[in-house]
Motif scaffolding. Structure first.
Motif, PDB file in Angstrom:
ATOM      1  N   SER A 290     -28.584  32.307 -13.444  1.00 53.70           N
ATOM      2  CA  SER A 290     -29.367  31.777 -12.326  1.00 53.70           C
ATOM      3  C   SER A 290     -30.745  32.417 -12.336  1.00 53.70           C
ATOM      4  O   SER A 290     -30.934  33.506 -11.791  1.00 53.70           O
ATOM      5  N   PRO A 291     -31.725  31.773 -12.975  1.00 55.55           N
ATOM      6  CA  PRO A 291     -33.062  32.360 -13.065  1.00 55.55           C
ATOM      7  C   PRO A 291     -33.676  32.711 -11.711  1.00 55.55           C
ATOM      8  O   PRO A 291     -34.337  33.744 -11.578  1.00 55.55           O
ATOM      9  N   GLY A 292     -33.460  31.863 -10.712  1.00 57.35           N
ATOM     10  CA  GLY A 292     -34.036  32.114  -9.396  1.00 57.35           C
ATOM     11  C   GLY A 292     -33.473  33.368  -8.755  1.00 57.35           C
ATOM     12  O   GLY A 292     -34.211  34.209  -8.229  1.00 57.35           O
ATOM     13  N   ILE A 293     -32.153  33.515  -8.791  1.00 59.71           N
ATOM     14  CA  ILE A 293     -31.523  34.699  -8.210  1.00 59.71           C
ATOM     15  C   ILE A 293     -31.886  35.944  -9.006  1.00 59.71           C
ATOM     16  O   ILE A 293     -32.080  37.025  -8.444  1.00 59.71           O
ATOM     17  N   ALA A 294     -31.986  35.801 -10.335  1.00 58.87           N
ATOM     18  CA  ALA A 294     -32.385  36.934 -11.167  1.00 58.87           C
ATOM     19  C   ALA A 294     -33.791  37.403 -10.799  1.00 58.87           C
ATOM     20  O   ALA A 294     -34.066  38.606 -10.759  1.00 58.87           O
ATOM     21  N   PHE A 295     -34.688  36.463 -10.517  1.00 55.72           N
ATOM     22  CA  PHE A 295     -36.046  36.824 -10.109  1.00 55.72           C
ATOM     23  C   PHE A 295     -36.028  37.562  -8.774  1.00 55.72           C
ATOM     24  O   PHE A 295     -36.730  38.563  -8.591  1.00 55.72           O
ATOM     25  N   ILE A 296     -35.216  37.075  -7.843  1.00 54.18           N
ATOM     26  CA  ILE A 296     -35.094  37.743  -6.541  1.00 54.18           C
ATOM     27  C   ILE A 296     -34.531  39.146  -6.707  1.00 54.18           C
ATOM     28  O   ILE A 296     -34.996  40.105  -6.084  1.00 54.18           O
ATOM     29  N   ALA A 297     -33.511  39.278  -7.571  1.00 52.60           N
ATOM     30  CA  ALA A 297     -32.911  40.594  -7.801  1.00 52.60           C
ATOM     31  C   ALA A 297     -33.921  41.549  -8.438  1.00 52.60           C
ATOM     32  O   ALA A 297     -33.990  42.730  -8.070  1.00 52.60           O
ATOM     33  N   ASN A 298     -34.699  41.037  -9.377  1.00 54.85           N
ATOM     34  CA  ASN A 298     -35.712  41.888 -10.007  1.00 54.85           C
ATOM     35  C   ASN A 298     -36.784  42.292  -8.996  1.00 54.85           C
ATOM     36  O   ASN A 298     -37.281  43.417  -9.017  1.00 54.85           O
ATOM     37  N   SER A 299     -37.133  41.373  -8.093  1.00 58.39           N
ATOM     38  CA  SER A 299     -38.091  41.683  -7.037  1.00 58.39           C
ATOM     39  C   SER A 299     -37.537  42.762  -6.111  1.00 58.39           C
ATOM     40  O   SER A 299     -38.271  43.662  -5.670  1.00 58.39           O
TER      41      SER A 299
END
Length: 382
Positions: A290-299
Motif C-alpha cells: 500500500s504505497p499511500g499507507i507506506a508514505f504515511i508511515a514514513n511521514s
C-alpha cells in the motif's frame, strides 16, 4: 488583552509546540522534494524517467517550501535569541543550504530549455545538490544542538560564536546528517512509489525500503550514542516559566545522560521514539502493498525523529557548550507575551487555510505521472 488562561509560560509552551509542528511539517512535506532530488541521478536511468521524477514534484515543491518560510518566521518572531545565535553561528552552513535550495528552481526551469544530454545531466546533478546538501546540513545542525553550540552571551545578551564551520562536522553531527539524508531520501522514494509506475516505481520501492531501514538503524544508533556518550544539559536552578527572557538568570549543569532525564520524569515521552521505530518498520513492510499507507508511515517516522530530539532536549532549544548558563530555552529566549499572543491568533487563522489549500492542491494533482504524459506535454512541462 491577553486572556487570563494564556499566561506567559503557557504561551511559551504553545510556541515551543508550534515550532516543532512547523519543523515536522517542513521535514515531511519539503522532505519528499529534497528526497526526490537526492535520488534523481540514481533512480532515473533515462532522460524520460528523470523528467517523470521532476514533474512528480514540479507542481508542489514551491508550496511545500512554505513550511520552511513559516519555520524561519516563527523562530525570528517567537524566539529572536535563537534566530540571532543560529544565523550568526551557522552562517556558512546556512549559506550553503540557501545555495542548495536556490539550485532547485534554477534546475527545474533551465533543465528542459536545451535538449543536449550534457546540459540536462549537469542540471540533474544541480538538482541532486539542491536535495542532498540541505538534507545533510539540517541533520548536522540537529546533531550539534544535541552536543551544544560554541557560543556565549555577554552581560548585554550579545551573542559571541567561537566555533568554526568544520567544527560542526564532528562524528555525531555527521551521523545525524547521514540519518537526515537517508530519512528524506526514503520519503522521496515513498512519494515516487505513489506517483510513478512500472520499472521506475519498482526502483523507488527497492531504494525506499533500504533507505528506511538504514535510517531506522542510524536513528537507534544515534539514540544509544546520545544516551551513553553525550553530555546533556539540565537546569539546576528553579525554572521560572513566566520570568523575563534573560538566559543568564539560570544555572545549568552538564552530565552524560541528561538528555534521557525527561523520559524518567515524563514516562509517556518514551512513546515518541517507539512510534518512530514501529512506523519505520511498517513503511518498509508496506511499500509494495500500500504505497499511500507506506508514505504515511514514513511521514510518521520523520515526525517521530524530529519530536524525539525536541522532547529529549526540552526545555533547551540551543544549549551552549562554552557557557552552559548562556543556553537558550523555551522559557528564556522568547519574545514578549503580547507578541506571542498576537502571533498565536495569526497562526490559528492562517495555518488552517494553508492546510486546507495544501490538501486541495494535492487532491487536484492526484494520480500518477507517466512517461507518455510527459512526452505528450514535453514543451509545457519541466
Amino acid at each position: 488583552m491577553i486572556p487570563s488562561f494564556l499566561d506567559y509560560e503557557t504561551l511559551r509552551l504553545i510556541w515551543w509546540l508550534f515550532l516543532g509542528v512547523l519543523l515536522i511539517g517542513f521535514a515531511i512535506m519539503d522532505g519528499f522534494d529534497l528526497g526526490v532530488g537526492t535520488l534523481l541521478p540514481f533512480i532515473g536511468r533515462t532522460d524520460s524517467e528523470r523528467r517523470v521524477m521532476i514533474n512528480s514534484i514540479g507542481p508542489v515543491w514551491e508550496g511545500n517550501q512554505v513550511w520552511l518560510i513559516l519555520g524561519g518566521g516563527a523562530i525570528f518572531a517567537a524566539f529572536p535569541a535563537i534566530y540571532s545565535a543560529a544565523f550568526s553561528g551557522f552562517y556558512i552552513a546556512m549559506f550553503l543550504t540557501l545555495v542548495g535550495l536556490i539550485m532547485r528552481p534554477v534546475g527545474f526551469d533551465y533543465r528542459n530549455k536545451v535538449s543536449d544530454p550534457l546540459w540536462r545531466t549537469c542540471w540533474d546533478w544541480a538538482l541532486f545538490v539542491g536535495g542532498f546538501v540541505p538534507s545533510l546540513i539540517f541533520g548536522v545542525a540537529f546533531g550539534n544542538l544535541l552536543q551544544g553550540v560554541p557560543f556565549r552571551l555577554d552581560d548585554t545578551l550579545r551573542v559571541y560564536y567561537e566555533g568554526s564551520f568544520f567544527g560542526l562536522l564532528n562524528p555525531l553531527g555527521l551521523l545525524c546528517g547521514v540519518l537526515s539524508v537517508t530519512m528524506l531520501a526514503a520519503q522521496g522514494a515513498a512519494y515516487l512509489n505513489i506517483k510513478t509506475e512500472g520499472v521506475l516505481q519498482q526502483r523507488a520501492r527497492t531504494v525506499g525500503r533500504v533507505m528506511t531501514l538504514v535510517a531506522l538503524a542510524l536513528f537507534i544508533l544515534a539514540g544509544l550514542w546520545v544516551a551513553s556518550g553525550v553530555q546533556g544539559y539540565a537546569i539546576s536552578s528553579p525554572v521560572v516559566g513566566d520570568g523575563p527572557s534573560n538566559p543568564l538568570l539560570k544555572t545549568v549543569v552538564r552530565e552524560t545522560g541528561s538528555w534521557m532525564a525527561n523520559y524518567g520524569k515524563y514516562p509517556w515521552m518514551i512513546a515518541v521514539p517507539l512510534v518512530g521505530i514501529f512506523a519505520a518498520l511498517a513503511a518498509a513492510l508496506l511499500v509494495s502493498v500500500s504505497p499511500g499507507i507506506a508514505f504515511i508511515a514514513n511521514s510518521l517516522f520523520i515526525a517521530s525523529v524530529v519530536a524525539t530530539c525536541g522532547v529529549s532536549m526540552f526545555p533547551f532549544l540551543m544549549p551552549s557548550s562554552l557557557d552552559p548558563a548562556s543556553s537558550l530555552t523555551a522559557y528564556d529566549a522568547t519574545s514578549s507575551a503580547f507578541t506571542l499572543f498576537v502571533m498565536l491568533i495569526a497562526t490559528l487563522i492562517f495555518l488552517p487555510i494553508i492546510l486546507a489549500y495544501t490538501s486541495f492542491v494535492f487532491r487536484v494533482l492526484r494520480g500518477k505521472v507517466t512517461a507518455e504524459y510527459v512526452a505528450r506535454n514535453s514543451k509545457s512541462l519541466y
